[in-house]
Scaffold this active site. Structure first.
Site, PDB file in Angstrom:
ATOM      1  N   ARG A   1       0.833  -1.216   0.000  1.00  0.00           N
ATOM      2  CA  ARG A   1       0.000   0.000   0.000  1.00  0.00           C
ATOM      3  C   ARG A   1       0.863   1.260   0.000  1.00  0.00           C
ATOM      4  O   ARG A   1       0.457   2.303  -0.490  1.00  0.00           O
ATOM      5  CB  ARG A   1      -0.988  -0.003   1.185  1.00  0.00           C
ATOM      6  CG  ARG A   1      -1.869   1.225   1.219  1.00  0.00           C
ATOM      7  CD  ARG A   1      -3.244   1.043   1.865  1.00  0.00           C
ATOM      8  NE  ARG A   1      -3.265   0.143   2.995  1.00  0.00           N
ATOM      9  CZ  ARG A   1      -2.817   0.422   4.222  1.00  0.00           C
ATOM     10  NH1 ARG A   1      -2.291   1.596   4.482  1.00  0.00           N
ATOM     11  NH2 ARG A   1      -2.913  -0.477   5.183  1.00  0.00           N
TER      12      ARG A   1
ATOM     13  N   TYR B   1     -14.048  17.023 -16.425  1.00  0.00           N
ATOM     14  CA  TYR B   1     -14.369  15.585 -16.503  1.00  0.00           C
ATOM     15  C   TYR B   1     -15.526  15.247 -15.540  1.00  0.00           C
ATOM     16  O   TYR B   1     -15.540  15.688 -14.392  1.00  0.00           O
ATOM     17  CB  TYR B   1     -13.096  14.809 -16.139  1.00  0.00           C
ATOM     18  CG  TYR B   1     -13.256  13.323 -16.105  1.00  0.00           C
ATOM     19  CD1 TYR B   1     -13.570  12.609 -17.256  1.00  0.00           C
ATOM     20  CD2 TYR B   1     -13.086  12.619 -14.926  1.00  0.00           C
ATOM     21  CE1 TYR B   1     -13.711  11.242 -17.219  1.00  0.00           C
ATOM     22  CE2 TYR B   1     -13.219  11.245 -14.885  1.00  0.00           C
ATOM     23  CZ  TYR B   1     -13.533  10.558 -16.036  1.00  0.00           C
ATOM     24  OH  TYR B   1     -13.681   9.200 -15.993  1.00  0.00           O
TER      25      TYR B   1
ATOM     26  N   ASP C   1      -5.326  18.391 -15.688  1.00  0.00           N
ATOM     27  CA  ASP C   1      -5.623  16.993 -16.019  1.00  0.00           C
ATOM     28  C   ASP C   1      -5.163  16.807 -17.467  1.00  0.00           C
ATOM     29  O   ASP C   1      -5.761  17.354 -18.393  1.00  0.00           O
ATOM     30  CB  ASP C   1      -7.123  16.728 -15.847  1.00  0.00           C
ATOM     31  CG  ASP C   1      -7.488  15.263 -16.088  1.00  0.00           C
ATOM     32  OD1 ASP C   1      -6.802  14.601 -16.880  1.00  0.00           O
ATOM     33  OD2 ASP C   1      -8.484  14.809 -15.497  1.00  0.00           O
TER      34      ASP C   1
END
Ligand SMILES: *Cc1c(COP(=O)(O)O)cnc(C)c1O
Length: 386
Positions: A49, A101, A173
């Site tokens: 993780r 988005y 982005d």
């Protein structure tokens, strides 16, 4: 780190990140399918993780291809978005491009609003938006270029200048452009976020995302979010994405070539109301697109001027464009934003930003372009044929 930026894009995409295999001679690295690592190992891994060799290999290549010092990979583009927004606190304001988005919009509206983070949406193609920025005191400025699905091109360098004057970092982005065609960090952005699921992977077989930056402070925040929020990718997905990166340059060249030919056909040979592609001279920000990107990428958005029923019937007649969300894979896809990607955006909000019922977004793949053009031609209703 220095030599990570020396060779050409293609050479770096193929050769970076082989250091974990130097002791075996394997040309292709393995997938480290392990959740945990023995305590005290020389590379300092402890638990997947919070890090895995496949993350490091992917991050080294992604950072270099984005022209950034650091990349932190995540389980998806949305995990990367979550990581960035998780750094905000109650009372903070994000000023975002209005044609953002759909899932970013939904995260802000349905998740982070509950934590007191508010968002103001502006049209960043309007120069007045930049003048109003400072007075809004944003904590973060959030844009994408080209935008989804309208393919508006936002002047990244200009927005970076205005954001910095307002004391806020800029995040771009970069998913629709890809690292091959556009590098936001070099244009002044503080963070470049990519859904690696799309062009970087290119084969529609894994999800991943990344946040790239030159700031050590942001890198540390991203690594913290990766492990503290459990936003890490799967090692296998990193491996698949690393493989995809090796052919990103040649795939992008073909995507650009095919999409331009496809867009030209629709504009010249049909009665579609509007054809949007950044590298068509009819695009409202054509000059800026040419300056900011080295190719128009693979998305073409068309307003056919049809009714909802006629638009859906047209889409059903296509045989080489399965109706599916996502983009950037080798195979062509088509999407009806109003009923698919932007279904979570209220109809009035959607239409206000130009996402009408007649809009169809094509992700133009790397097939033989004549076949793609013939397919769209046969699916057109007679009213749209010239
Ligand atoms: C797909 C996409 C995302 C989200 O990425 P996932 O990997 O699907 O989570 C974010 N931004 C843009 C522009 C996208 O197209």
């Amino acid at each position: 780190m220095e030599k990570d930026h020396e060779a050409g894009f293609e050479t770096r995409a193929i050769h970076l990140g082989r250091d974990f295999v130097s002791d075996t001679g394997a040309v292709t690295p393995p997938v480290w399918l392990t959740s945990t690592f023995e305590y005290g190992n020389p590379k300092g891994f402890d638990y997947t993780r919070s890090g895995n060799p496949n993350f490091r290999l992917l991050d080294r290549a992604v950072a270099s291809l984005e022209g950034a010092a650091y990349s932190t990979c995540f389980g998806s583009g949305v995990s990367a978005i979550t990581a960035v927004v998780s750094t905000l606190k109650s009372g903070d304001l994000v000023v975002a491009e209005e044609n953002i988005y759909g899932c970013t919009f939904r995260l802000f509206a349905q998740v982070f609003a509950k934590f007191g983070v508010s968002v103001k949406y502006l049209d960043f193609t309007n120069p007045e938006s930049l003048e109003t920025l400072a007075a809004l005191h944003p904590t973060l400025v959030w844009i994408e270029s080209p935008t989804n699905p309208n393919l508006k091109i936002i002047d990244i360098a200009a927005v970076a200048g205005a954001a910095h004057a307002a004391g806020a970092p800029l995040i771009v982005d970069n998913t629709f452009a890809s690292s091959y065609l556009q590098r936001p960090i070099e244009l002044g952005a503080d963070l470049s976020l990519i859904s690696l699921t799309k062009y970087a992977n290119g084969h529609s077989d894994a999800l991943a995302g990344a946040v790239c930056t030159n700031s050590e402070e942001w890198r540390d925040k991203m690594i913290f979010a990766q492990k503290a929020l459990g936003l890490q990718p799967a090692p296998m997905d990193c491996w698949l994405t690393s493989r995809g990166l090796k052919t990103e340059a040649i795939r992008m060249e073909r995507h650009c070539e095919n999409a331009l030919a496809f867009a030209r056909f629709l504009e010249d040979e049909t009665r579609a109301v509007a054809v949007r592609y950044p590298f068509l001279p009819s695009h409202p920000q054509y000059e800026l697109a040419k300056r900011q990107m080295s190719g128009g990428s693979g998305i073409v958005t068309v307003d056919f001027g049809l009714s909802l029923a006629e638009t859906l019937a047209f889409v059903e007649r296509l045989t080489l464009f399965p109706k599916a969300e996502s983009l950037g894979g080798v195979e062509s896809l088509c999407c009806h934003p109003a009923s698919m990607t932007h279904a979570s955006v209220p109809k009035e909000t959607r239409e206000a930003v130009g996402i009408t019922d007649a809009l169809v977004r094509f992700s133009v793949g790397i097939e033989t372009v004549a076949d793609l053009i013939a397919d769209v031609g046969q699916a057109l209703p007679d009213s749209l044929k010239r």
